[in-house]
Design an enzyme around this catalytic site. Structure first.
Site, PDB file in Angstrom:
ATOM      1  N   GLY A   8       0.822  -1.204   0.000  1.00  0.00           N
ATOM      2  CA  GLY A   8       0.000   0.000   0.000  1.00  0.00           C
ATOM      3  C   GLY A   8       0.858   1.257   0.000  1.00  0.00           C
ATOM      4  O   GLY A   8       0.485   2.287   0.548  1.00  0.00           O
ATOM      5  N   HIS A 140     -14.033   9.983  11.767  1.00  0.00           N
ATOM      6  CA  HIS A 140     -12.976   9.890  10.762  1.00  0.00           C
ATOM      7  C   HIS A 140     -13.380  10.648   9.499  1.00  0.00           C
ATOM      8  O   HIS A 140     -14.532  11.063   9.346  1.00  0.00           O
ATOM      9  CB  HIS A 140     -12.684   8.424  10.407  1.00  0.00           C
ATOM     10  CG  HIS A 140     -11.871   7.712  11.453  1.00  0.00           C
ATOM     11  ND1 HIS A 140     -12.446   7.105  12.538  1.00  0.00           N
ATOM     12  CD2 HIS A 140     -10.535   7.523  11.578  1.00  0.00           C
ATOM     13  CE1 HIS A 140     -11.504   6.562  13.295  1.00  0.00           C
ATOM     14  NE2 HIS A 140     -10.334   6.801  12.733  1.00  0.00           N
ATOM     15  N   HIS A 141     -12.423  10.772   8.603  1.00  0.00           N
ATOM     16  CA  HIS A 141     -12.630  11.468   7.334  1.00  0.00           C
ATOM     17  C   HIS A 141     -13.668  10.744   6.463  1.00  0.00           C
ATOM     18  O   HIS A 141     -13.987   9.579   6.675  1.00  0.00           O
ATOM     19  CB  HIS A 141     -11.301  11.580   6.575  1.00  0.00           C
ATOM     20  CG  HIS A 141     -10.622  10.255   6.383  1.00  0.00           C
ATOM     21  ND1 HIS A 141     -10.874   9.426   5.326  1.00  0.00           N
ATOM     22  CD2 HIS A 141      -9.706   9.617   7.156  1.00  0.00           C
ATOM     23  CE1 HIS A 141     -10.144   8.336   5.419  1.00  0.00           C
ATOM     24  NE2 HIS A 141      -9.418   8.419   6.529  1.00  0.00           N
ATOM     25  N   LYS A 144     -12.979   7.105   4.678  1.00  0.00           N
ATOM     26  CA  LYS A 144     -12.722   5.861   5.412  1.00  0.00           C
ATOM     27  C   LYS A 144     -13.791   4.832   5.062  1.00  0.00           C
ATOM     28  O   LYS A 144     -14.987   5.136   5.068  1.00  0.00           O
ATOM     29  CB  LYS A 144     -12.695   6.107   6.919  1.00  0.00           C
ATOM     30  CG  LYS A 144     -12.309   4.870   7.723  1.00  0.00           C
ATOM     31  CD  LYS A 144     -12.027   5.196   9.169  1.00  0.00           C
ATOM     32  CE  LYS A 144     -11.721   3.953   9.992  1.00  0.00           C
ATOM     33  NZ  LYS A 144     -10.530   3.211   9.499  1.00  0.00           N
TER      34      LYS A 144
END
Length: 248
Positions: A8, A140-141, A144
């Site tokens: 990743g 969270h953003h 996600k």
């Protein structure tokens, strides 16, 4: 020099780790596994073509990449840090099997601060269960994928362990008959903007509320934790390790 191989490498966390490694002595990026990005590192899309020597693997990708992570770790027999979240029980069983062959560091959150938060939550839950209601909120953003977050699950498990398995977990509330039950712990998920990661465990009693919280202000804290974990695994015997093994 410890050479790291990133699964990743082209993701947000992969690029953050690359940046942090360039700023930390003793580590370097040997290469990565991902789609071919515009980066100054050797990046492979096929496991059989990996020819960059490395000392440890760090995985910050997605659950669907687990098969590749396991194949890379098993093929090269290198210590592996798995920092991806959203795994199924079957996935976790595969990771445990891998840890019988090589040292594996698994954590739903690579922050030292979250590890300390878990200690505080554990102590509070042990002492306050039955008198205080416990709720977990994670933010969270908006990109996600998994919900609730791996960290929220870790915090929930911390509560469950602290109260001897007595907690009944639910995820959000809605409807006309949603009155809270005495043994209930609800986990609430918020997704929006560019929130890096915020977690709260609320202990609500009669006329008083205790909140244990943690806010991540940048992804660098997770990168630093993963890099430190990779160094920690070197020369360790096969086994499954977590943050408490590294920090104490």
């Amino acid at each position: 020099m410890i050479k790291l191989f990133l699964v990743g490498i082209d993701g947000k966390m992969g690029r953050t780790i690359c940046k942090r490694v360039s700023e930390i002595d003793g580590f370097e990026i040997a290469g990565g596994f991902d789609k071919i990005p515009d980066m100054d590192y050797k990046v492979f899309t096929d496991i059989k073509h990996i020819d960059a020597p490395f000392d440890a693997v760090i995985d910050f990708s997605r659950p669907e990449t687990l098969d590749a992570v396991i194949k890379i770790a098993d093929k090269f027999k290198k210590p592996t840090v798995i920092a991806t979240t959203g795994y199924s029980d079957k996935d976790l069983a595969r990771i445990r099997e891998l840890s019988k062959k090589i040292p594996v560091f698994l954590s739903g959150n690579m922050s030292v601060g979250i590890h300390m938060m878990r200690r505080l939550v554990q102590e509070a839950a042990q002492k306050l269960w039955g008198e205080f209601d416990i709720e977990i909120i994670e933010k969270h953003h908006n990109q996600k994928i998994d919900a609730p977050s791996g960290t929220a699950k870790m915090l929930g498990q911390t509560v469950q362990d602290a109260v001897g398995g007595k907690a009944k977990f639910i995820y959000g509330r809605e409807g006309a008959d949603a009155k809270r039950q005495s043994d209930e712990v609800a986990v609430h998920t918020v997704r929006g903007g560019t929130i890096v990661g915020e977690h709260e465990v609320i202990f609500a009693g009669n006329d008083e509320v205790i909140t244990v919280s943690h806010a991540a202000l940048s992804r660098a804290i997770f990168a630093d934790g993963a890099i430190k974990a990779a160094g920690f695994l070197l020369n360790k015997p096969a086994g499954l390790y977590e943050m408490k093994d590294m920090i104490g």
